[in-house]
Design a protein around this motif. Structure first.
Motif, mmCIF file in Angstrom:
data_model
loop_
_atom_site.group_PDB
_atom_site.id
_atom_site.type_symbol
_atom_site.label_atom_id
_atom_site.label_comp_id
_atom_site.label_asym_id
_atom_site.label_seq_id
_atom_site.Cartn_x
_atom_site.Cartn_y
_atom_site.Cartn_z
ATOM 1 N N LEU A 1 2.878 8.658 3.661
ATOM 2 C CA LEU A 1 3.269 7.300 3.286
ATOM 3 C C LEU A 1 4.742 7.054 3.582
ATOM 4 C CD1 LEU A 1 1.333 7.069 -0.098
ATOM 5 C CD2 LEU A 1 0.801 5.853 2.002
ATOM 6 N N THR B 1 6.133 4.195 5.895
ATOM 7 C CA THR B 1 7.162 3.279 5.398
ATOM 8 C C THR B 1 8.338 3.250 6.353
ATOM 9 O OG1 THR B 1 6.534 4.044 3.208
ATOM 10 C CG2 THR B 1 8.491 2.682 3.346
ATOM 11 N N THR C 1 2.239 11.838 0.213
ATOM 12 C CA THR C 1 3.571 11.267 0.026
ATOM 13 C C THR C 1 4.323 11.277 1.344
ATOM 14 O OG1 THR C 1 3.568 12.064 -2.223
ATOM 15 C CG2 THR C 1 5.685 11.434 -1.308
ATOM 16 N N GLN D 1 2.872 5.496 -3.201
ATOM 17 C CA GLN D 1 3.873 6.544 -3.418
ATOM 18 C C GLN D 1 4.244 6.617 -4.887
ATOM 19 O OE1 GLN D 1 7.293 6.869 -0.494
ATOM 20 N NE2 GLN D 1 5.998 5.419 0.551
ATOM 21 N N TYR E 1 0.831 -1.203 0.000
ATOM 22 C CA TYR E 1 0.000 0.000 0.000
ATOM 23 C C TYR E 1 0.867 1.254 0.000
ATOM 24 C CZ TYR E 1 -3.211 3.455 2.193
ATOM 25 O OH TYR E 1 -3.941 4.575 2.524
ATOM 26 N N THR E 2 1.813 1.334 0.962
ATOM 27 C CA THR E 2 2.582 2.578 1.072
ATOM 28 C C THR E 2 3.455 2.781 -0.161
ATOM 29 O OG1 THR E 2 4.317 1.422 2.282
ATOM 30 C CG2 THR E 2 2.668 2.564 3.583
#
Lengths: 629, 207, 106, 301
Positions: A215, A219, A212, A160, A155-156
């Motif tokens: 995320l 991350t 962004t 991105q 997902y992340t």
């Protein structure tokens, strides 16, 4: 400069991989969007099947959470966004009288980056489990502690990458609309769809960096052991909610504004009447965008921000009803006194109005924080946002696709099937989601994988599922329609609806590579209509016939995106324990990430070092084609 | 559109970066990009501010930061911003040699800044036991300042490539916009640093 | 570029060439002064914390305005779109900061 | 809310009416060829449909703001309020009554008509505390962002409570019950809760129960805080919040529910943290004995 550079012209697959032509990139976006829309649709049907009766065990609880997460994420980021970009690519340069977008290379890069991000995200299904923390991925549920598969990493990282592509596309369209308009087309003469594309692109520019960052933080938490959202080490889950919604709310306006634009094109054309209150439409669009950045916390009324914040965000949210109302009435009064034709495109556009208003009024109800304490995270909310996103945006997209299909492909979609699509889809839609309002009011929370009997939920859920399948049939009919149409010969008129008002209808369907042989001179709003009324068959050119400079096709955007894709995969598995020692070597030492980044930055370097001189279409060639046509 | 006429006569115009539509588009969209970057850094600053006191028993801002080092970094970056202004002025006067020299000075100063930052981070990690995983504050600090550092590093690489292109291709209507845009980028990095030294370091000291 | 600029290319060139580095050096000196004030206030310590915070922010914003305006030419003509987009970028960044200061912990 | 709904219905009707009128009146008729008048706009009309919605928004905003501030009032330290500290876990609810020194789980017993003041907290991921028929919902957050709110029940009865924030696979099963009882019953319940723990009569079984169950669960004054408190579980409305007991629509005998649960907790509530008793080495007989003991562990109130 008069001398033409020779250029490699690719055929077949290579042509599509290397194209920098906005019309082809538009088609690529449409294909990719269609693919992801299909995947998201299947997920939706599985969700509805699971909920068809109480205590159903069609899918497991875990799978259900993966389905809802991927349905939301796929539809929002990968399903409707690319279709919006498809229409923008296919139409905007034509509407503003330009030969191409400002950055053909970036246009292509934006598409491929988006596509590879989307593919990465969807690979999660076959690589150890999809993300399962909802499309909002609230922490701590989405942190390592509570989501132990790689799902959330997909997902992340996937988002991105896809988000980067969207951002690139947004900047490209902003620059295109600011600088590439034909002579005479001032901002206040731009077609409404161009206006909404402009505002949407601006919102993309300001909203996507926020997600962004969000995320990246998530991350880092998951892969580098950072503590942004780790409660035990001082992190804050509320911070994620803020960052997500500072992006997330503008995002829904990013989605809906282009639909407003489509409706504002389709309704005037088929009412044979200019858009009522053009300036107030522009003003309303800008106001909605502006307010859209100041209402994010209305998604967080139950988080507990306190009365001051809740009151502020309640009021700012309600205010959005005002510009939206302006738009609704302007559309209605565009048709007032006109000659409304019920084509498939216009059916979707007209169907949009009452449907969207229903989504709008529930929106105002949700805006009131005290009421939202009751509605929040129930099926009432689910019904609301599907009314605006499906009943609003998807209706708008279908209207736009039917309307511009002849311009994109040179063939008109079958009208009879088109009308069937509309009725099936619209009836299915209302069956599915109207009842969900009541489910929410009765206390059914969203995102539950099943429910106990005897709560009064059973019948309504059954109705909802039946409706969903009706919608599915509508979509399949559209697919069938496009395939059927593709078998018919090309060659519709420049202006197949006969009442086209804007520049795209002045050129061939589909347009030549260079769009306009001569850039037209724009003398007013609805430039083509104005010429028609003055008795002219064509636009007055703003320049003499001359050689046309074209950008060269290039594979670099594709390669760059592959590089980012590889780096993303490498990043995700950098902390994974592999049984295979070679895999451990290349992943755990970040070698894969480095290779991916080298590919990307290497391509960037190549692009910078070797200037693209492009090539020219000579006057003789243009005249020849003129004769042929 | 007069851009073609200007490139045809062979002589470089006064502002070569704005001579072609491509050049002007590049500059405009770089501004747009910087608008997005403002949101990017704004969100990172917001994250830092939200987590600035979440030190989780690790070192606090006040214990960590050394003003002289920050002051040195600030001075280096500020001077490099000025040298890139000089580079653009040289470009406007079509003095390619001077342009290259100023760009090189900028790169060297950028490298100096990076060196200082790496030294600072290494010091924190080894001597102060202040790593990415220490606390929410440490994560936010490294991410915000590190993002800026990564921007500086990218800028250094970018300007170096441009210096090479200026040797190979000279100053043309194609290379000029690239140089101009890289200078904008470099100034923006300095602007972000102004906020970083204020918000992170100085306000960290104030508490 | 307007027509008369083309007509009188040499004069224009000359006028532009006369634009020296002075302006930028003044901006630089200003920036240095603002920076020194900021660092000195903190280094000296003992000043009221609220006052320091406000002073530091003013110093930073002044410096940023000068650099955006002069070094990045935002004050020059033809920068309407860049100015609009930068203002809105800073606006969104500002809302994020307000969020962080008031609505994350309670 | 009634005001909001009525305004919205009126808005809907107006828009639908205009749409219907326009579509009927201004459809293109066969052979129609002329071009209709190209109207640029109408300043008066546009002002009207800007100002009227604005007024409606203000009409809605005033009561909204009042209610927001009323809802935001902190009643936790009111003299006559019953304090309840709610802690949410994956996937169960813990209720602590600090004024009475009592802790329970799953069934929230409250005295009717009294203000119940909550402090909400989570032990793991975010959850949201919601009793649809009594009040709105509030998220349960970690320390530093704890929420407070209050409600009261007007009549005696059992109300369904739910978790409204996605919290994992069994999010949909994270229910609880609110039991509103008379004040006298409430006092009796508190006394019963504070009575010493009742353990299984069979000494061997009691030993197993203490060793295997009370390491996480608690009964009365014995056991640990990690898992739901089991004191008086026999008189609760459900087992594991979704196996409804007799007395509720579709309910089954307590013992049967307990056996279903103990037999395979994961099958009932996927992803929950309870180890399967069989994996802990309990025999079927022991499980049966414990189910029997728990089913008969009732509180009298």
């Amino acid at each position: 400069m008069a001398h033409a550079h020779s250029v490699k012209r690719h055929k077949g697959l290579m042509d599509w991989l290397t194209t920098v032509d906005h019309k082809k990139i538009g088609i690529l976006y449409l294909l990719a969007g269609g693919l992801f829309f299909g995947i998201g649709g299947i997920e939706a049907l599985l969700i509805r099947l699971q909920l068809i009766k109480p205590m159903n065990d069609l899918v497991s609880a875990q799978t259900f959470n993966e389905l809802i997460t991927m349905h939301g994420t796929t539809m929002i980021f990968l399903g409707v966004m690319p279709v919006i970009f498809a229409l923008m690519n296919a139409v905007i340069p034509l509407q503003i009288g330009a030969r191409d977008v400002a950055f053909p290379f970036l246009n292509s890069l934006g598409f491929w980056t988006f596509l590879f991000g989307g593919i990465l995200l969807n690979l999660s299904w076959v690589m150890g489990g999809a993300p399962d923390a909802g499309w909002t991925s609230y922490t701590p549920l989405s942190t390592n502690t509570y989501s132990t598969t790689h799902g959330v990493d997909f997902y992340t990282i996937g988002l991105q990458i896809a988000g980067l592509g969207t951002l690139i596309g947004g900047i490209n369209f902003l620059a295109t609309i600011i600088t590439m308009r034909a002579p005479g087309m001032s901002f206040m003469r731009m077609p409404m769809f161009t206006w909404t594309a402009f505002i949407t692109s601006a919102m993309i520019l300001f909203a996507f960096p926020a997600i962004t960052v969000g995320l990246v933080l998530l991350t880092f938490d998951r892969i580098l052991g950072a503590n942004f959202f780790e409660v035990a080490n001082g992190g804050s889950p509320v911070l994620w909610q803020h960052i997500f919604w500072i992006f997330g709310h503008p995002e829904v306006y990013i989605l809906i504004l282009p639909a407003f634009g489509v409706i504002s094109e389709v309704i005037p054309t088929f009412a044979r009447k200019r858009l009522f209150g053009y300036s107030s439409m522009v003003f309303a669009t800008i106001l909605i965008a502006f307010l859209g950045f100041m209402v994010w916390a209305h998604h967080m009324f139950t988080t507990g921000l306190g009365p001051v914040a809740n009151a502020l965000f309640s009021i700012s949210t309600m205010l959005i009803a005002v510009p939206t109302g302006i738009k609704i009435f302007n559309w209605l009064f565009t048709m007032w006194g006109g000659q409304v034709r019920f084509t498939a495109a216009n059916l979707f556009a007209i169907g949009f109005i009452p449907t969207f208003v229903m989504g709008g009024v529930t929106g105002v109800m949700l805006a009131s924080a005290p009421a939202d304490y009751q509605f929040h995270d129930t099926y009432f909310v689910v019904a609301h946002f599907h009314y605006v996103i499906v009943g609003g945006l998807v209706f708008g997209l279908f209207a736009g696709l039917h309307y511009w299909w002849p311009k994109m492909f040179g063939r008109v979609l079958n009208e009879t099937i088109g009308k069937w699509e509309f009725w099936l889809f619209a009836i299915g839609f209302h069956l599915t989601f109207f009842v969900q309002h009541f489910l929410g009011l009765m206390g059914m929370q969203r995102r539950i994988f099943t429910y106990l009997p005897n709560q009064g939920f059973d019948t309504l859920n059954l109705v909802s599922t039946v409706g969903a399948f009706l919608m599915g049939v509508g979509v399949l009919l559209f697919l069938f329609n496009t395939i059927l149409t593709a078998t018919k010969p090309k060659g519709v008129a420049n202006d197949p609806w006969e009442d086209g008002r804007t520049l795209e209808w002045t050129i061939a369907s589909p347009p030549a590579e260079y769009n306009f042989k001569q850039i037209p001179l724009v003398r007013g709003i609805d430039a083509y209509w104005k010429e028609k009324m003055a008795g002219n068959k064509e636009m007055t050119p703003a320049e003499p016939l001359g050689p046309i400079h074209m950008p060269s096709p290039t594979i670099l955007p594709f390669v760059m995106s592959v590089g980012i894709f590889i780096a993303g995969l490498g990043m995700m598995f950098s902390k994974e324990h592999f049984s295979n020692s070679f895999m451990s070597l290349i992943f755990n030492n970040w070698i894969v990430v480095i290779i991916g980044l080298l590919i990307t930055f290497g391509s960037m370097l190549l692009r910078s070092l070797f200037d693209d001189h492009g090539w020219h279409i000579e006057v003789e060639e243009l005249e020849e084609e003129g004769v042929k046509a | 559109m007069t851009s073609h006429a200007e490139t045809v006569n062979g002589e470089l115009p006064h502002e070569p970066e704005k001579a072609t539509l491509e050049g002007r588009n590049k500059i405009l969209s770089f501004w747009l990009f910087l608008g997005g970057e403002a949101v990017l850094f704004g969100t990172l600053f917001a994250t830092f501010l939200a987590l600035r006191n979440q030190t989780n028993d690790g070192p606090t801002a006040n214990e960590l930061f050394q003003l002289p080092m920050t002051a040195a970094a600030t001075l280096i970056l500020l001077v490099s911003s000025l040298t890139s202004v000089f580079a653009i002025q040289a470009m406007h006067k079509h003095k390619v040699a001077a342009l290259r020299v100023w760009l090189m000075v900028t790169v060297v100063l950028g490298l100096g800044f990076l060196g200082l930052e790496i030294y600072e981070f290494a010091e924190y990690v080894t001597a102060e036991k202040f790593g990415m995983t220490t606390s929410a504050f440490s994560s936010a600090f490294y991410t915000l300042v590190g993002f800026h550092g990564a921007h500086v590093a990218f800028g250094v690489l970018w300007i170096s490539v441009l210096i090479g292109q200026l040797y190979k291709k000279g100053l043309t209507v194609v290379t000029a916009p690239k140089v101009y845009v890289s200078a904008m980028y470099w100034h923006f990095i300095d602007v972000v640093w102004v906020f970083i030294f204020t918000v992170v370091y100085l306000l960290g000291k104030v508490g | 570029m307007s027509v008369d600029q083309h007509a009188d290319h040499d004069v224009i060139k000359h006028r532009h060439r006369s634009e020296g580095p002075q302006k930028h050096i003044i901006v630089f000196i200003f920036s240095i002064i603002l920076t020194v004030i900021a660092f000195a206030t903190v280094a000296a310590g003992g000043v009221n914390a609220t006052f320091t915070v406000i002073l530091l922010l003013i110093m930073a914003i002044l410096q940023v305005f000068m650099q955006l305006g002069y070094w990045m030419h935002l004050k020059d003509k033809g920068h309407l779109m860049p100015i609009l987009f930068m203002i809105f970028g800073f606006f969104v960044a500002g809302t994020a900061v307000i969020m962080a200061l008031y609505w994350v912990w309670w | 809310m009634k005001l909001a709904i009525s305004i919205m219905v009126v808005v809907l009707l107006i828009v639908f009416a205009i749409t219907a009128y326009v579509l009927v009146k201004f459809r293109r008729r066969a052979g129609q060829s002329g071009v209709p008048e190209q109207v640029e706009g109408n300043f008066k009309l546009e002002i009207i449909w800007t100002v009227i919605p604005l007024i409606l928004v203000i009409v809605l905003a005033v009561p909204t703001v009042q209610q927001v501030f009323a809802f935001g009032d902190d009643h936790f330290n009111d003299k006559d309020a019953v304090q309840v500290k709610v802690t949410s876990h994956q996937y169960w609810w813990e209720f602590e009554y600090p004024q009475y020194g009592v802790k329970t789980a799953q069934d929230l017993i409250i005295p009717v008509k009294k203000k119940i003041a909550f402090e909400l907290k989570t032990a793991d991921v975010l959850h949201s505390f919601w009793v649809p028929s009594l009040s709105g919902k509030m998220d349960t957050n970690p320390d530093g962002t704890l929420n407070k709110f209050s409600f009261s029940a007007d009549k005696e009865g059992v109300f369904r409570g739910k978790c409204a924030e996605l919290c994992g696979p069994s999010h949909g099963f994270m229910e609880f019950k609110v039991k509103s009882v008379s004040e006298a019953s409430f006092d009796k319940w508190v006394t019963a809760m504070k009575a010493p723990a009742v353990l299984p009569e069979d000494a061997a079984l009691a030993e197993v129960f203490k060793k295997q169950c009370l390491s996480c669960h608690a009964v009365g004054d014995q056991g640990g805080p990690v898992a739901p408190n089991l004191t008086g579980i026999g008189s609760r409305e459900s087992v594991a919040s979704i196996l409804l007991n007799e007395g509720q629509e579709g309910g089954k005998p307590v013992k049967e529910n307990l056996k279903t649960w103990l037999d395979d907790p994961q099958a009932v509530k996927p992803g929950n943290k309870m180890p399967s008793p069989k994996d802990l080495g309990l025999t079927d007989e022991q499980i049966d004995g414990i189910a029997d003991y728990l089913a008969n562990y009732k509180l009298n109130y």
